[in-house]
Scaffold this motif. Sequence first.
Motif, PDB file in Angstrom:
ATOM      1  N   ASN A 186      39.728  45.684  29.720  1.00 22.62           N
ATOM      2  CA  ASN A 186      38.620  46.358  30.412  1.00 22.62           C
ATOM      3  C   ASN A 186      37.264  45.920  29.865  1.00 22.62           C
ATOM      4  O   ASN A 186      36.262  45.954  30.567  1.00 22.62           O
ATOM      5  CB  ASN A 186      38.745  47.882  30.272  1.00 22.62           C
ATOM      6  CG  ASN A 186      39.995  48.401  30.940  1.00 22.62           C
ATOM      7  OD1 ASN A 186      40.611  47.694  31.745  1.00 22.62           O
ATOM      8  ND2 ASN A 186      40.399  49.616  30.604  1.00 22.62           N
ATOM      9  N   TYR A 187      37.264  45.505  28.611  1.00 24.26           N
ATOM     10  CA  TYR A 187      36.024  45.031  27.992  1.00 24.26           C
ATOM     11  C   TYR A 187      35.696  43.608  28.460  1.00 24.26           C
ATOM     12  O   TYR A 187      34.537  43.248  28.656  1.00 24.26           O
ATOM     13  CB  TYR A 187      36.180  45.087  26.471  1.00 24.26           C
ATOM     14  CG  TYR A 187      34.966  44.644  25.685  1.00 24.26           C
ATOM     15  CD1 TYR A 187      33.782  45.390  25.719  1.00 24.26           C
ATOM     16  CD2 TYR A 187      35.000  43.485  24.913  1.00 24.26           C
ATOM     17  CE1 TYR A 187      32.664  44.976  25.001  1.00 24.26           C
ATOM     18  CE2 TYR A 187      33.889  43.066  24.187  1.00 24.26           C
ATOM     19  CZ  TYR A 187      32.719  43.811  24.232  1.00 24.26           C
ATOM     20  OH  TYR A 187      31.618  43.411  23.533  1.00 24.26           O
ATOM     21  N   ILE A 188      36.751  42.823  28.639  1.00 23.18           N
ATOM     22  CA  ILE A 188      36.561  41.401  28.957  1.00 23.18           C
ATOM     23  C   ILE A 188      36.300  41.158  30.447  1.00 23.18           C
ATOM     24  O   ILE A 188      35.329  40.495  30.829  1.00 23.18           O
ATOM     25  CB  ILE A 188      37.807  40.584  28.520  1.00 23.18           C
ATOM     26  CG1 ILE A 188      37.890  40.533  26.991  1.00 23.18           C
ATOM     27  CG2 ILE A 188      37.792  39.178  29.106  1.00 23.18           C
ATOM     28  CD1 ILE A 188      39.226  40.042  26.453  1.00 23.18           C
ATOM     29  N   GLU A 189      37.183  41.676  31.312  1.00 18.64           N
ATOM     30  CA  GLU A 189      37.204  41.188  32.698  1.00 18.64           C
ATOM     31  C   GLU A 189      35.944  41.452  33.515  1.00 18.64           C
ATOM     32  O   GLU A 189      35.426  40.516  34.147  1.00 18.64           O
ATOM     33  CB  GLU A 189      38.465  41.688  33.405  1.00 18.64           C
ATOM     34  CG  GLU A 189      39.670  41.032  32.762  1.00 18.64           C
ATOM     35  CD  GLU A 189      40.984  41.237  33.475  1.00 18.64           C
ATOM     36  OE1 GLU A 189      41.036  41.977  34.469  1.00 18.64           O
ATOM     37  OE2 GLU A 189      41.971  40.643  33.003  1.00 18.64           O
TER      38      GLU A 189
ATOM     39  N   PHE B 167      47.761  40.796  42.522  1.00 15.95           N
ATOM     40  CA  PHE B 167      47.726  42.196  42.176  1.00 15.95           C
ATOM     41  C   PHE B 167      46.606  42.444  41.159  1.00 15.95           C
ATOM     42  O   PHE B 167      45.850  43.394  41.244  1.00 15.95           O
ATOM     43  CB  PHE B 167      49.076  42.500  41.522  1.00 15.95           C
ATOM     44  CG  PHE B 167      49.424  43.933  41.493  1.00 15.95           C
ATOM     45  CD1 PHE B 167      49.753  44.613  42.661  1.00 15.95           C
ATOM     46  CD2 PHE B 167      49.427  44.623  40.294  1.00 15.95           C
ATOM     47  CE1 PHE B 167      50.071  45.955  42.624  1.00 15.95           C
ATOM     48  CE2 PHE B 167      49.747  45.966  40.247  1.00 15.95           C
ATOM     49  CZ  PHE B 167      50.062  46.636  41.421  1.00 15.95           C
ATOM     50  N   LEU B 168      46.514  41.510  40.200  1.00 20.07           N
ATOM     51  CA  LEU B 168      45.643  41.711  39.038  1.00 20.07           C
ATOM     52  C   LEU B 168      44.149  41.594  39.347  1.00 20.07           C
ATOM     53  O   LEU B 168      43.324  42.200  38.674  1.00 20.07           O
ATOM     54  CB  LEU B 168      46.007  40.722  37.925  1.00 20.07           C
ATOM     55  CG  LEU B 168      47.382  40.913  37.275  1.00 20.07           C
ATOM     56  CD1 LEU B 168      47.683  39.764  36.325  1.00 20.07           C
ATOM     57  CD2 LEU B 168      47.435  42.249  36.518  1.00 20.07           C
ATOM     58  N   LYS B 169      43.812  40.758  40.347  1.00 19.46           N
ATOM     59  CA  LYS B 169      42.382  40.557  40.602  1.00 19.46           C
ATOM     60  C   LYS B 169      41.916  41.261  41.870  1.00 19.46           C
ATOM     61  O   LYS B 169      40.764  41.071  42.288  1.00 19.46           O
ATOM     62  CB  LYS B 169      42.080  39.056  40.689  1.00 19.46           C
ATOM     63  CG  LYS B 169      42.196  38.343  39.357  1.00 19.46           C
ATOM     64  CD  LYS B 169      41.868  36.878  39.458  1.00 19.46           C
ATOM     65  CE  LYS B 169      42.141  36.149  38.148  1.00 19.46           C
ATOM     66  NZ  LYS B 169      42.162  34.703  38.309  1.00 19.46           N
ATOM     67  N   LYS B 170      42.808  42.052  42.468  1.00 16.10           N
ATOM     68  CA  LYS B 170      42.487  42.688  43.748  1.00 16.10           C
ATOM     69  C   LYS B 170      41.206  43.524  43.675  1.00 16.10           C
ATOM     70  O   LYS B 170      40.369  43.488  44.573  1.00 16.10           O
ATOM     71  CB  LYS B 170      43.679  43.575  44.125  1.00 16.10           C
ATOM     72  CG  LYS B 170      43.664  44.100  45.526  1.00 16.10           C
ATOM     73  CD  LYS B 170      44.969  44.859  45.781  1.00 16.10           C
ATOM     74  CE  LYS B 170      44.813  45.856  46.904  1.00 16.10           C
ATOM     75  NZ  LYS B 170      46.026  46.659  47.093  1.00 16.10           N
TER      76      LYS B 170
END
Lengths: 365, 365
Positions: free
Chosen positions: A303-306, A328-331
């Motif tokens: 959550n800090y990085i993306e 799924f991950l970048k939706k």
Amino acid sequence: MNKIVHLDEISGVLTCGAGCVLQNLNDYLSEFDLMMPIDLGAKGSCHIGGNVATNAGGIRLIRYGNLHGNVLGLEVVKANGEVLDCLNTLKKDNTGFHLKNTFIGSEGCLGFITKVAIQCAPKPKSIQLAFLGAQNFDKILMAFRKAKHDLGEIVSAIEVMDHKTMEMVEQHTPMSSPIGHYPFYLIIETSGSDEVHDQEKLGRYFEGCMAKHFILNGVTVSSPSQREKLWHIREKIAESFYKDGYVLMYDVTLPLEHYYDIVAEMENYLGNRSHRVFGFGHLGDGNLHLQISLKEFSQEMINYIEPYLYKRVKELKGSISAEHGIGFLKKQYLPMVQSNVNVALMRDMKKLLDPNCILNPYKVI
Amino acid sequence: MNKIVHLDEISGVLTCGAGCVLQNLNDYLSEFDLMMPIDLGAKGSCHIGGNVATNAGGIRLIRYGNLHGNVLGLEVVKANGEVLDCLNTLKKDNTGFHLKNTFIGSEGCLGFITKVAIQCAPKPKSIQLAFLGAQNFDKILMAFRKAKHDLGEIVSAIEVMDHKTMEMVEQHTPMSSPIGHYPFYLIIETSGSDEVHDQEKLGRYFEGCMAKHFILNGVTVSSPSQREKLWHIREKIAESFYKDGYVLMYDVTLPLEHYYDIVAEMENYLGNRSHRVFGFGHLGDGNLHLQISLKEFSQEMINYIEPYLYKRVKELKGSISAEHGIGFLKKQYLPMVQSNVNVALMRDMKKLLDPNCILNPYKVI
């Protein structure tokens, strides 16, 4: 769905089931002096249908182009069970809207690909490889431009890796750099129809780069076993980072002038909260695999990085997903990188083609 | 809309207004040692937006691929006035459905293209041309296969014309065959990064073809003025057939083994009802321009020719429109060459994107 349907030997167009494994197709084509226009680390297990559905890239894109260009036809089963026959095998066909392209890169959300017709490339008669070491990323870019100029039509891959990637490979595998240690490494592959000509071009390029100090050291090889040994270092990166802690893998494209900035920036941003921040990738296409190795899994760190990383990539006019899609991950980040009008049209397309959301649900949109 | 927006010199990606003329873009790129990946006879007047909307092909497709591969981004105005920003300039970008490809080749019926981002090619340092004469079409195909094998990565065009095409050019223009008269002519262009290497490859190819009797005679040239003179013969075909009566022009793709059969078949079918039936085209892409010259316009003759010709092209697994689209003239034949499911989806796409049919009305569908 893992059968070859037809090969036109003169035109080099292969038609096959979507379940054929990429490596098996290559082995089959090899007997006819042809090869697939894509090459991926996962070639031993990935299916051509999946490659098309995700618009896979890989190391040969710089030479042979993308799948929107190479896929000539598709057979697709629609969500309502109807079969869409776009299984064209001709290089030029302009009879109505180009329906097949709707499904390339749609991650299986708009239709189910069952057959693929693809333009294959002639198998090169000569393959050369150079493994080079450089002082900094600016020199890498100079060597890159010179390669495009001097090697032109025979370039088939231009890959880069930083010293931290090499350190990790050396730490976790028995392999080591064949040329000693440098801040950056460049791998250039050429594929051509005349070995003498190709060796002459690559030799001249190598000498030119040394004379101009674009590179500090390097080797050029041409025998299959020597080439494989060098490619092995590149291919073992993925294996070795699984031993390096919990690695977050980001797959971005950036304009070349900013290609490596993001690695240094993330290193600063993370400080000692990360174990290792390193980068390698398909420089020829601006595609960087940015890897952040943590001591252990941490949702807090993600959550800090993306949000920060994706915001920066967007600001630098890059793509937050070069090869690997949204899935799924970048939706949740799709509305950040695509306009409201674009996202609305994607939704409309989904509604038109899969109104009950039965195809690859919860993905992309 | 005729302005250049941006050129990324390192990656070679050009962003421009849709109203830029193809030749002007080439002139601009030339200063940066780049060139457009498409080349058409109409380059002096055609707009890049139109090229993209019609998925134009031309003589360089064999080398640089099609527009689905080369166009990286588009800005499109939707029928409802919304602006769709797909103006990506990256070679790899998989963030959601590939909306831009919906508009490539849609003939302006789904959206109005206003800007284009396109991957340009490095301008070659060496261009060679061979003008060859052959005994029959089988020999042409043998010379074609040998060219793909021997010249590989440097081939940039493979064009064919029959003796009737040459007769017509000689009758209506001051030009003549540079090598005497043969049943078929083959034009092969190479583009590469090393003149000595390229001349060596082409010279060896030429000698090999002569030794195997694939060709009976030929010349190879490399100076710009000599090359232009030879290309001029090919380019003057269009001009000369306007002087040859009323010429019906058909633009088809056929599998190479049937490429020229259709010319002989149409000649038989028409007997003395036609003035001249001749064929030339982009052999490398299977794209034939079949021309039927009549003494005068006759709707009756068109009705006699088209249903038969298109039925035969479909039976031979070809395309009734290689480069020129469906437009107005071929609209009635679309259901003949596309399945009901395909046509229904095209209608659905039209309904989704242009419910009031205000974009290029009465065309395609």
